[in-house]
Motif scaffolding. Structure first.
Motif, PDB file in Angstrom:
ATOM      1  N   ARG A   1      17.263  15.451  13.879  1.00 55.18           N
ATOM      2  CA  ARG A   1      15.760  15.820  13.318  1.00 55.18           C
ATOM      3  C   ARG A   1      15.239  14.669  12.512  1.00 55.18           C
ATOM      4  NH1 ARG A   1      13.816  17.913   8.163  1.00 55.18           N
ATOM      5  NH2 ARG A   1      15.814  17.055   7.471  1.00 55.18           N
ATOM      6  N   VAL A   2      16.007  13.375  12.495  1.00 53.74           N
ATOM      7  CA  VAL A   2      15.597  11.821  11.296  1.00 53.74           C
ATOM      8  C   VAL A   2      14.056  11.521  12.138  1.00 53.74           C
ATOM      9  CG1 VAL A   2      15.462   9.975   9.859  1.00 53.74           C
ATOM     10  CG2 VAL A   2      17.305  12.951   9.194  1.00 53.74           C
ATOM     11  N   ILE A   3      14.906  11.569  12.839  1.00 54.09           N
ATOM     12  CA  ILE A   3      13.885  10.469  14.657  1.00 54.09           C
ATOM     13  C   ILE A   3      13.021  10.373  14.688  1.00 54.09           C
ATOM     14  CG2 ILE A   3      14.574   9.521  17.160  1.00 54.09           C
ATOM     15  CD1 ILE A   3      17.954   9.257  16.546  1.00 54.09           C
ATOM     16  N   PRO A   4      12.503  11.855  15.130  1.00 56.19           N
ATOM     17  CA  PRO A   4      11.106  12.408  15.177  1.00 56.19           C
ATOM     18  C   PRO A   4       9.985  11.996  14.002  1.00 56.19           C
ATOM     19  CG  PRO A   4      12.207  14.147  15.542  1.00 56.19           C
ATOM     20  CD  PRO A   4      13.792  12.351  15.482  1.00 56.19           C
ATOM     21  N   ILE A   5      10.842  12.430  12.614  1.00 60.54           N
ATOM     22  CA  ILE A   5      10.287  12.099  11.744  1.00 60.54           C
ATOM     23  C   ILE A   5      10.033  10.643  11.324  1.00 60.54           C
ATOM     24  CG2 ILE A   5      10.460  12.430   9.050  1.00 60.54           C
ATOM     25  CD1 ILE A   5      12.186  15.413   9.312  1.00 60.54           C
ATOM     26  N   VAL A   6      10.643   9.520  11.450  1.00 56.19           N
ATOM     27  CA  VAL A   6      10.451   8.600  11.436  1.00 56.19           C
ATOM     28  C   VAL A   6       9.589   7.592  11.939  1.00 56.19           C
ATOM     29  CG1 VAL A   6      11.146   6.146  11.379  1.00 56.19           C
ATOM     30  CG2 VAL A   6      12.901   7.878  10.045  1.00 56.19           C
ATOM     31  N   ASP A   7       9.801   8.131  13.780  1.00 58.54           N
ATOM     32  CA  ASP A   7       8.826   7.600  14.396  1.00 58.54           C
ATOM     33  C   ASP A   7       6.843   8.250  14.873  1.00 58.54           C
ATOM     34  OD1 ASP A   7       7.920   6.588  16.651  1.00 58.54           O
ATOM     35  OD2 ASP A   7       8.133   9.207  17.672  1.00 58.54           O
ATOM     36  N   VAL A   8       7.122  10.183  13.840  1.00 57.35           N
ATOM     37  CA  VAL A   8       5.636   9.892  14.160  1.00 57.35           C
ATOM     38  C   VAL A   8       5.055   9.640  12.281  1.00 57.35           C
ATOM     39  CG1 VAL A   8       4.674  12.371  12.953  1.00 57.35           C
ATOM     40  CG2 VAL A   8       6.110  12.359  14.756  1.00 57.35           C
ATOM     41  N   THR A   9       6.009   9.282  11.096  1.00 56.08           N
ATOM     42  CA  THR A   9       5.671   8.911  10.210  1.00 56.08           C
ATOM     43  C   THR A   9       4.596   7.185  10.791  1.00 56.08           C
ATOM     44  OG1 THR A   9       7.112  10.221   8.554  1.00 56.08           O
ATOM     45  CG2 THR A   9       6.025   8.657   7.511  1.00 56.08           C
ATOM     46  N   ALA A  10       5.865   6.743  10.910  1.00 50.03           N
ATOM     47  CA  ALA A  10       5.490   5.487  11.230  1.00 50.03           C
ATOM     48  C   ALA A  10       4.273   5.036  11.887  1.00 50.03           C
ATOM     49  CB  ALA A  10       6.441   4.553  12.569  1.00 50.03           C
ATOM     50  N   ARG A  11       3.650   5.932  12.988  1.00 50.44           N
ATOM     51  CA  ARG A  11       2.667   6.047  13.217  1.00 50.44           C
ATOM     52  C   ARG A  11       0.844   6.666  12.841  1.00 50.44           C
ATOM     53  NH1 ARG A  11       2.504   9.776  17.837  1.00 50.44           N
ATOM     54  NH2 ARG A  11       5.093  10.524  17.358  1.00 50.44           N
ATOM     55  N   LEU A  12       1.717   7.332  12.237  1.00 47.31           N
ATOM     56  CA  LEU A  12       0.950   8.176  10.904  1.00 47.31           C
ATOM     57  C   LEU A  12       0.162   7.058   9.903  1.00 47.31           C
ATOM     58  CD1 LEU A  12       1.543  11.259  10.212  1.00 47.31           C
ATOM     59  CD2 LEU A  12      -0.348  11.316  11.531  1.00 47.31           C
ATOM     60  N   LEU A  13       1.330   6.426   9.194  1.00 41.32           N
ATOM     61  CA  LEU A  13       0.822   5.407   8.370  1.00 41.32           C
ATOM     62  C   LEU A  13       0.501   4.192   9.306  1.00 41.32           C
ATOM     63  CD1 LEU A  13       1.340   4.449   5.727  1.00 41.32           C
ATOM     64  CD2 LEU A  13       3.840   3.110   6.262  1.00 41.32           C
ATOM     65  N   GLY A  14       0.659   4.007  10.299  1.00 43.71           N
ATOM     66  CA  GLY A  14      -0.411   2.643  10.677  1.00 43.71           C
ATOM     67  C   GLY A  14      -1.767   2.796  11.394  1.00 43.71           C
ATOM     68  N   HIS A  15      -1.685   4.257  12.152  1.00 41.95           N
ATOM     69  CA  HIS A  15      -3.385   4.603  10.968  1.00 41.95           C
ATOM     70  C   HIS A  15      -4.391   5.158  10.450  1.00 41.95           C
ATOM     71  CE1 HIS A  15      -6.321   7.680  13.851  1.00 41.95           C
ATOM     72  NE2 HIS A  15      -6.343   7.559  12.710  1.00 41.95           N
ATOM     73  N   ALA A  16      -3.114   5.375   9.361  1.00 44.75           N
ATOM     74  CA  ALA A  16      -4.165   5.455   8.017  1.00 44.75           C
ATOM     75  C   ALA A  16      -4.382   3.670   7.688  1.00 44.75           C
ATOM     76  CB  ALA A  16      -3.162   5.941   7.128  1.00 44.75           C
ATOM     77  N   LEU A  17      -3.700   2.995   7.979  1.00 49.52           N
ATOM     78  CA  LEU A  17      -4.289   1.840   7.063  1.00 49.52           C
ATOM     79  C   LEU A  17      -5.184   0.964   8.190  1.00 49.52           C
ATOM     80  CD1 LEU A  17      -0.572   0.486   6.624  1.00 49.52           C
ATOM     81  CD2 LEU A  17      -2.573   0.724   4.816  1.00 49.52           C
ATOM     82  N   LYS A  18      -5.254   1.819   9.414  1.00 50.77           N
ATOM     83  CA  LYS A  18      -6.903   0.838   9.887  1.00 50.77           C
ATOM     84  C   LYS A  18      -7.835   0.140   9.275  1.00 50.77           C
ATOM     85  CE  LYS A  18      -5.129   2.055  14.498  1.00 50.77           C
ATOM     86  NZ  LYS A  18      -5.509   2.683  16.048  1.00 50.77           N
ATOM     87  N   PRO A  19      -9.274  -0.192   9.131  1.00 49.76           N
ATOM     88  CA  PRO A  19      -9.863  -0.755   8.246  1.00 49.76           C
ATOM     89  C   PRO A  19     -10.807   0.616   8.396  1.00 49.76           C
ATOM     90  CG  PRO A  19      -9.050  -2.305   8.637  1.00 49.76           C
ATOM     91  CD  PRO A  19      -8.552  -1.185   9.971  1.00 49.76           C
TER      92      PRO A  19
END
Length: 351
Positions: free
Chosen positions: A331-349
């Motif tokens: 359960r933890v692995i997909p949560i970490v993976d998805v959050t990483a992708r969402l944070l990277g997307h949110a930090l785009k200019p």
């Protein structure tokens, strides 16, 4: 495949029982006996046969018996084999990614996003969430301004990625008038707007190495001030935000006063965690440190599941979850993976 101590690989029957034992221990937190595996193992084996298999697993170092119980619990080696060879990760479709994206709130500044991500990880997993601040060298410069504070102290205001504002007090080797600082600000903004901090550092190095006969007074002043502003500050750049540390107190294996003291002292020092996270910066995908694999005594009995987060294929930092070795990895692995992708997307200019 993980090998036994100089022996053959685990056979299918041993792998199945190890998988059942790990799942049950993760769920219940209690040593698992042969009777429970006989009842729930799904194999047509007698209790004696299962005891023999468990004895082989123990001899090979995959499980061990606590002094207080006849049951067995996984070792770090057992968890590693389970994660690498036996684990079926839950589909991330079970996560409401749109809801998570909204909770991250892409309109806020970088530090708020990092704080939200750590709280999101903690809230979803009921463990501790950790996120390193983005490495400043990848920020795109939008504006630079300098304000005099005292004779040789200057407040530098740096705007990155349209919304992130960083203030730094720098010391200079001589006094600068407000007019000089305005000229320096105009020059640096014109030269470096749109470039990353890393590019600026390289440009300054080239300018310092240039033939000084072709460097005018303004350029000399700009180089001197900018050198202080863009000096590498490793400790500042690699800091992290953590949330949910107290969740770890709910797990019996981490709840002793001695263990909690050791763990929270490590959190306070930050150095050990930063070193672990730094090891993940160049890795692809989700990385997992289990117990003693971290190399730090404080993290014995603890696992760290991490992933890098990126913007435009550039790694900005690392985020992850800290919890007991018996965490629900599936359960933890997909949560970490998805959050990483969402944070990277949110930090785009452009978001």
């Amino acid at each position: 495949m993980v090998q036994r101590h100089g022996d053959e690989p685990l056979n299918e029957r041993a792998q199945h029982l190890l998988k059942m034992l790990v799942h049950r221990y993760i769920r219940d937190g209690q040593p698992v006996g042969s009777r429970a595996l006989t009842r729930d193992g799904g194999l047509d084996l007698s209790a004696a046969s299962i005891r023999n298999v468990m004895a082989d697993l123990e001899e090979a170092g995959y499980i061990h018996s606590p002094h207080t119980s006849a049951g067995r619990v996984p070792t770090d080696r057992g968890y590693r084999f389970f994660v690498d060879s036996l684990l079926t990760v839950r589909r991330e479709s079970g996560l409401d990614t749109e809801s998570l994206r909204i909770r991250l709130d892409a309109g806020r500044d970088t530090e708020s996003l990092v704080d939200s991500a750590s709280n999101l990880l903690s809230g979803l997993t009921h463990l501790a969430g950790v996120v390193t601040l983005p490495r400043r060298e990848f920020g795109a410069i939008r504006h630079i301004e300098f304000l005099p504070l005292s004779e040789r102290r200057i407040l530098a205001i740096l705007v990155l990625n349209d919304s992130e504002v960083q203030n730094r007090v720098i010391e200079t080797d001589r006094p600068y008038s407000p007019a000089e600082l305005q000229q320096v600000s105009n020059y640096l903004s014109a030269e470096f707007t749109g470039k990353s901090v890393g590019d600026v550092r390289r440009g300054l190095l080239e300018a310092m190495q240039a033939d000084q006969r072709h460097v005018n007074g303004l350029m000399t002043s700009a180089i001197a001030v900018a050198r202080e502003l863009f000096a590498e500050t490793r400790g500042e750049e690699e800091d992290f935000v953590m949330a949910g540390e107290t969740n770890l107190m709910t797990f019996a294996e981490l709840s002793s006063v001695e263990k909690l003291k050791e763990l929270f002292e490590a959190f306070g020092r930050k150095r050990d965690i930063l070193h672990l996270l730094d090891r993940c910066l160049s890795a692809d995908g989700v990385q997992i440190f289990i117990g003693q694999e971290s190399g730090y005594r404080a993290f014995d009995g603890v696992s760290l599941v991490t992933s890098t987060y990126q913007r435009d294929d550039q790694v900005l930092g690392v985020l992850g979850v800290i919890g007991p070795t018996r965490m629900e990895y599936d359960r933890v692995i997909p949560i970490v993976d998805v959050t990483a992708r969402l944070l990277g997307h949110a930090l785009k200019p452009d978001h």
